[in-house]
Design a protein around this motif. Structure first.
Motif, PDB file in Angstrom:
ATOM      1  N   LEU A 177       0.999  -1.004   0.106  1.00  0.00           N
ATOM      2  CA  LEU A 177       0.020  -0.036  -0.091  1.00  0.00           C
ATOM      3  C   LEU A 177       0.972   1.137  -0.025  1.00  0.00           C
ATOM      4  N   PHE A 178       0.722   1.977  -1.182  1.00  0.00           N
ATOM      5  CA  PHE A 178       1.437   3.302  -1.141  1.00  0.00           C
ATOM      6  C   PHE A 178       0.357   4.586  -0.780  1.00  0.00           C
ATOM      7  N   VAL A 179       0.997   5.336   0.416  1.00  0.00           N
ATOM      8  CA  VAL A 179       0.269   6.547   0.680  1.00  0.00           C
ATOM      9  C   VAL A 179       0.910   7.868   0.313  1.00  0.00           C
ATOM     10  N   VAL A 180       0.283   8.316  -0.576  1.00  0.00           N
ATOM     11  CA  VAL A 180       0.869   9.424  -1.292  1.00  0.00           C
ATOM     12  C   VAL A 180       0.055  10.705  -0.290  1.00  0.00           C
ATOM     13  N   GLN A 181       1.258  11.251   0.359  1.00  0.00           N
ATOM     14  CA  GLN A 181       1.107  12.593   1.099  1.00  0.00           C
ATOM     15  C   GLN A 181       0.879  13.494   0.096  1.00  0.00           C
ATOM     16  N   ARG A 182       0.153  13.522  -0.845  1.00  0.00           N
ATOM     17  CA  ARG A 182       0.002  14.718  -1.793  1.00  0.00           C
ATOM     18  C   ARG A 182      -1.557  14.768  -2.014  1.00  0.00           C
ATOM     19  N   MET A 183      -2.035  15.849  -2.543  1.00  0.00           N
ATOM     20  CA  MET A 183      -3.319  15.997  -3.218  1.00  0.00           C
ATOM     21  C   MET A 183      -3.502  16.393  -4.475  1.00  0.00           C
ATOM     22  N   ASP A 184      -2.594  16.465  -5.209  1.00  0.00           N
ATOM     23  CA  ASP A 184      -2.484  16.807  -6.679  1.00  0.00           C
ATOM     24  C   ASP A 184      -2.102  15.767  -7.522  1.00  0.00           C
ATOM     25  N   CYS A 185      -2.167  14.568  -7.136  1.00  0.00           N
ATOM     26  CA  CYS A 185      -1.816  13.488  -8.023  1.00  0.00           C
ATOM     27  C   CYS A 185      -3.185  12.539  -8.783  1.00  0.00           C
TER      28      CYS A 185
END
Length: 237
Positions: A177-185
């Motif tokens: 599980l990859f957690v992307v700490q961004r909102m723009d992807c």
């Protein structure tokens, strides 16, 4: 995950020695040394003069009570603390926010498996195969909308994929599980040019039956929470 107290705004002067940074707090003139909880390259997130937000934890035992939590990059907030994703996933699992894993009601953390490793989560449920879940933090974006991992060579990351493949061979379920700490992807893929070994192992893992999940986050200066799934980019064919 809500921050226990309001974050302090500052601007970045420099990051150095991997785990240290100099900042100037809002309303002050002199530099303050803060803890940087990120061992990666932080490509694109450590530009001088970038706005940053810091938590404060003065237990009397810490040399640097400020911790760098968030940066502003590409016009948006980005979480840089690599210690947070496991906490975010714990909350999401307990609240059923990851549908692919919501059938499991048993959550164990840091369980030994493989060769001298600990899996981030072992999920268990009645009449369900044990699920070995590894979590990785993502904050790299070089192409607009594309989240990438890793931002530096990670032999440890490749080993985790290999160990998950072995769990599948043993008859278990295995999930990265990859957690992307961004909102723009809007999509995700391995950064093959940064670590081709990891990208090849990633492909092997998919072919071996390891499940790949990717979720981004809602980020404010008050809290960070798991938000929505991101698909694997078509560019990773």
């Amino acid at each position: 995950m809500k921050f226990s107290a309001p974050l302090h705004k500052a601007h970045l002067l420099r990051r150095y020695k991997r785990f240290l940074a100099d900042v100037v707090l809002e309303g002050q003139d002199e530099a303050t040394v803060v803890h940087c909880p990120n061992p990666g390259s932080m490509m694109g997130l450590d530009k001088p003069e970038s706005p940053v937000w810091l938590s404060w934890n003065d237990t009397g035992k810490r040399k640097h009570p400020y911790t760098w939590e968030i940066s502003k990059a590409d016009g948006d907030l980005v979480g840089i603390n690599t210690n947070l994703p496991n906490r975010l996933v714990t909350e999401a699992l307990e609240e059923g926010l990851i549908p692919e894993l919501s059938a499991y009601d048993g959550i164990r953390r840091e369980v030994r498996y493989g060769e001298k490793s600990r899996v981030d989560f072992l999920l268990q449920g009645e009449h369900l195969p044990d699920c070995y879940l590894e979590v990785k933090n993502v904050h790299l974006m070089r192409t607009a909308g594309l989240a990438e991992f890793p931002d530096s060579v990670t032999a440890r990351g490749s080993r985790h994929l290999q160990e998950l493949m072995q769990m599948v061979k043993n008859g278990h379920r295995a999930v990265m599980l990859f957690v992307v700490q961004r909102m723009d992807c809007t999509s995700f893929c391995p950064a093959a040019d940064i670590d081709p070994v990891y990208a090849n192992t990633f492909r092997d893992a998919i072919n071996a039956g390891v499940e790949i999940l990717c979720y981004d986050c809602e980020i404010t200066t008050k809290q960070i929470t798991i938000r929505q799934p991101l698909p694997l980019s078509p560019s990773f064919g």
